[in-house]
Design an enzyme around this catalytic site. Sequence first.
Site, short mmCIF file in Angstrom:
data_model
loop_
_atom_site.label_atom_id
_atom_site.label_comp_id
_atom_site.label_asym_id
_atom_site.label_seq_id
_atom_site.Cartn_x
_atom_site.Cartn_y
_atom_site.Cartn_z
N ASP A 125 -26.79 -9.92 -74.29
CA ASP A 125 -27.06 -11.34 -74.06
C ASP A 125 -26.46 -12.11 -75.22
OD1 ASP A 125 -28.55 -10.93 -71.70
OD2 ASP A 125 -30.38 -10.57 -72.84
N ASP A 143 -26.88 -13.19 -65.76
CA ASP A 143 -28.12 -13.93 -65.54
C ASP A 143 -27.85 -15.25 -64.83
OD1 ASP A 143 -29.45 -11.88 -66.93
OD2 ASP A 143 -29.28 -12.94 -68.84
#
Length: 168
Positions: A125, A143
């Site tokens: 991330d 995401d």
Amino acid sequence: MRKIKNLRWSVLLLLLTLNFGCDQISKKIVRTEISDYEHISIIKDRFTLTKVENSGAFLSLGDEMPYIFRLIILTGLPLLFLGYGLYFLFVKRNLPISMQIALCFLIGGGIGNLYDRIVHGSVTDFMHMDFYIFQTGVFNFADISIMIGVGMLLFQSIRSNRLKQQID
């Protein structure tokens, strides 16, 4: 008729590949160019890049679970759901185009994160947003794809329910 089926499959595979590819390319760049927890301001402090390896689920949930449970819950179950999603996407011929596109975003993003978890042992991330009154967790392009897919499905469901109510 066969040309239409081949075109449909080609477009669906292209959308899935684009979602997966953009996610994986961005993560590869981040893995090579940004150090762990390095903070790079893109738009003042409202949009920043911060590399985080997430071995848990959303917002690191389950990060402390024993390895076997993480393997089952964070790898096995998503593998089953994504497999069924692909089956559903390619076998159901009468799905609305908007649902097919939404599923491509949802499945493409899911495959991107699952691929990371299987190959790298964690999900990379790297984006963070601060909107003054609230801020996001650290997230990635997979995401975003998943959220776009869910949003499209939710919008389609609401629209469909409103149309049914108007008819009744």
